[in-house]
Design an enzyme around this catalytic site. Structure first.
Site, mmCIF file in Angstrom:
data_model
loop_
_atom_site.group_PDB
_atom_site.id
_atom_site.type_symbol
_atom_site.label_atom_id
_atom_site.label_comp_id
_atom_site.label_asym_id
_atom_site.label_seq_id
_atom_site.Cartn_x
_atom_site.Cartn_y
_atom_site.Cartn_z
ATOM 1 N N ARG A 1 66.841 36.125 -35.647
ATOM 2 C CA ARG A 1 66.190 34.835 -35.472
ATOM 3 C C ARG A 1 65.547 34.463 -36.798
ATOM 4 O O ARG A 1 65.455 35.298 -37.692
ATOM 5 C CB ARG A 1 65.150 34.864 -34.347
ATOM 6 N N TYR B 1 47.831 26.747 -36.835
ATOM 7 C CA TYR B 1 48.130 28.183 -36.722
ATOM 8 C C TYR B 1 48.897 28.689 -37.942
ATOM 9 O O TYR B 1 48.636 29.785 -38.451
ATOM 10 C CB TYR B 1 48.925 28.456 -35.433
HETATM 11 C C1 HEM Z 1 54.430 35.495 -34.743
HETATM 12 C C2 HEM Z 1 58.117 34.742 -31.742
HETATM 13 C C3 HEM Z 1 59.594 39.303 -32.339
HETATM 14 C C4 HEM Z 1 55.500 40.240 -34.670
HETATM 15 C C5 HEM Z 1 55.356 34.881 -33.942
HETATM 16 C C6 HEM Z 1 55.425 33.454 -33.708
HETATM 17 C C7 HEM Z 1 56.444 33.257 -32.847
HETATM 18 C C8 HEM Z 1 57.050 34.540 -32.560
HETATM 19 C C9 HEM Z 1 56.904 31.913 -32.277
HETATM 20 C C10 HEM Z 1 54.556 32.364 -34.360
HETATM 21 C C11 HEM Z 1 55.131 32.144 -35.749
HETATM 22 C C12 HEM Z 1 54.610 31.016 -36.597
HETATM 23 O O1 HEM Z 1 54.154 29.978 -36.121
HETATM 24 O O2 HEM Z 1 54.709 31.114 -37.840
HETATM 25 C C13 HEM Z 1 58.853 35.918 -31.653
HETATM 26 C C14 HEM Z 1 60.096 36.060 -30.930
HETATM 27 C C15 HEM Z 1 60.515 37.352 -31.121
HETATM 28 C C16 HEM Z 1 59.524 37.996 -31.949
HETATM 29 C C17 HEM Z 1 60.773 34.948 -30.121
HETATM 30 C C18 HEM Z 1 61.728 38.085 -30.623
HETATM 31 C C19 HEM Z 1 62.763 37.529 -30.053
HETATM 32 C C20 HEM Z 1 58.585 39.970 -32.960
HETATM 33 C C21 HEM Z 1 58.543 41.389 -33.150
HETATM 34 C C22 HEM Z 1 57.393 41.665 -33.802
HETATM 35 C C23 HEM Z 1 56.701 40.402 -34.027
HETATM 36 C C24 HEM Z 1 59.607 42.393 -32.697
HETATM 37 C C25 HEM Z 1 56.970 43.037 -34.193
HETATM 38 C C26 HEM Z 1 56.179 43.342 -35.168
HETATM 39 C C27 HEM Z 1 54.868 39.029 -34.887
HETATM 40 C C28 HEM Z 1 53.610 38.901 -35.604
HETATM 41 C C29 HEM Z 1 53.291 37.541 -35.628
HETATM 42 C C30 HEM Z 1 54.366 36.851 -34.922
HETATM 43 C C31 HEM Z 1 52.805 40.027 -36.215
HETATM 44 C C32 HEM Z 1 52.014 36.910 -36.221
HETATM 45 C C33 HEM Z 1 50.945 37.008 -35.155
HETATM 46 C C34 HEM Z 1 49.540 36.698 -35.677
HETATM 47 O O3 HEM Z 1 49.238 35.510 -35.933
HETATM 48 O O4 HEM Z 1 48.739 37.629 -35.831
HETATM 49 N N1 HEM Z 1 56.363 35.507 -33.248
HETATM 50 N N2 HEM Z 1 58.540 37.096 -32.252
HETATM 51 N N3 HEM Z 1 57.456 39.404 -33.489
HETATM 52 N N4 HEM Z 1 55.283 37.790 -34.481
HETATM 53 FE FE1 HEM Z 1 56.877 37.474 -33.330
#
Ligand code: HEM
Length: 346
Positions: A223, A319
């Protein structure tokens, strides 16, 4: 000694390569969060070039990014963690990535069997030849996850699956975009996504969680995610906020030329891979950045990025940390429209 002319030519060819391989993320003029996963290793052609055939991607920034990672890890040990139960997953991740590198870059990268569980790893770019026995830590110069992240541009997180949940229990993350690996390690997938606006209401993260729990080995998915970054700064982890946070204010004061040079569209190509031996989920984050002034040289990208930035709802812009300068970025891109040729006389 390299002449100025040579330097200029080298810079131009690197820029050309970075534009040609840039994974422009916007499929429409409007962006919303979604569980946007698709099978990996599919070629995407763009108006500037192409990307996407391999799980690991090496480009002209390879050495520079690996050098940066080494400096960051030396300065801050919390960017690397492998909880004790994740040691087998770290080996699995290293080995899987060596296979991917061998498949994608056979001229430079080779993994060869030399006996039962014995292997020879060759990285021709870095001049590495390493014999090792799978699972035997004494045969590698470093912990396996750290060893392989010193040879790929991707950041890596490993998720353990237990009690019907996923937990981020290992990783090497040096290029986080506004989060802290050291803070998140040991947390569940659902907890980590707690701060993201909208996604709970819209079910994006629960769907992603269900999807990831069912992920099968040898069926990698990917993705993209995106934000804006000021300057070509990979390490935007929360720990360093005092260094990069003030740029979000001061960028509003610079002139247009500097604005276009310094504001970058930052795109992460994220791969999701079920590791075959340990059953852990490997999450790869590869970060690409393109300054607006270069983005604007590809007209369909310029127009679309302007629309997305102008339309993005305020809670999402807040955000992402871009609320203060996204309107100017949209306007900058609109103003960068190519000037139509002057009409010729009869
Ligand atoms: C942030 C979706 C997998 C860690 C986000 C955001 C979305 C999202 C929509 C907000 C991003 C932004 O606005 O810039 C997803 C989807 C995933 C996925 C749909 C899988 C299909 C993962 C995985 C990890 C992860 C496997 C493992 C480390 C994070 C972290 C953030 C984040 C650390 C930032 C959160 C914060 O603000 O502290 N993700 N994510 N994501 N994602 Fe995921």
């Amino acid at each position: 000694m390299t002449s100025t002319l040579d330097n200029t030519a080298a810079k131009t060819s690197a820029e050309t390569e970075l534009i040609a391989g840039f994974p422009f993320p916007f499929l429409e003029d409007r962006y919303r969060y979604s569980t946007n996963v698709e099978p990996a290793e599919q070629l995407v052609t763009t108006p500037a070039g192409q990307w996407g055939t391999a799980v690991v991607d090496i480009d002209c920034e390879y050495r520079a990014e690996l050098d940066q990672r080494a400096v960051i890890l030396a300065a801050d040990p919390t960017r690397h963690a492998v909880l004790p139960h994740m040691a087998p997953a770290a080996w699995d991740a290293m080995f899987t990535l060596m296979r991917e590198l061998d498949a994608a870059y056979p001229e430079q990268m080779q993994l060869r069997s030399t006996g039962p569980d014995e292997w020879l790893w060759r990285n021709g770019i870095l001049g590495i030849e390493q014999h090792f026995r799978y699972g035997d830590a004494t045969t590698l110069p470093d912990e396996p996850l750290r060893y392989i992240t010193s040879q790929v541009q991707e950041d890596i997180a490993l998720l353990d699956q237990r009690n019907d949940q996923l937990f981020v229990d290992a990783g090497v993350v040096t290029f986080a975009a506004d989060w802290s690996f050291g803070f998140d390690v040991g947390m569940s997938f659902l907890e980590i996504h707690g701060p993201v606006p909208r996604v709970r209401r819209e079910g994006v993260i629960t769907r992603a969680h269900e999807f990831l729990k069912r992920l099968q080995p040898h069926q990698p998915y990917r993705r993209t995610n995106w934000t804006l970054t000021i300057d070509r700064r990979l390490d935007m982890s929360t720990e360093l906020y005092p260094e990069w946070g003030p740029d979000r204010e001061t960028i509003q004061l610079v002139d247009d030329a500097e604005f276009g040079r310094r504001v970058h569209l930052r795109v992460e190509v994220q791969h999701l891979i079920r590791l075959p031996d340990s059953g852990a989920v490997m999450f790869l984050i590869r970060t690409y950045m393109l300054p607006l002034e270069q983005l604007a040289t590809v007209d369909p990208w310029r127009r679309r990025a302007a629309e997305v930035l102008a339309e993005l709802p305020a809670d999402m812009a807040e955000y992402k940390g871009i609320i203060k300068y996204r309107d100017r970025a949209a306007q900058w891109l609109r103003d960068a429209a190519p000037t139509p040729p002057a009409p010729t006389g009869p």
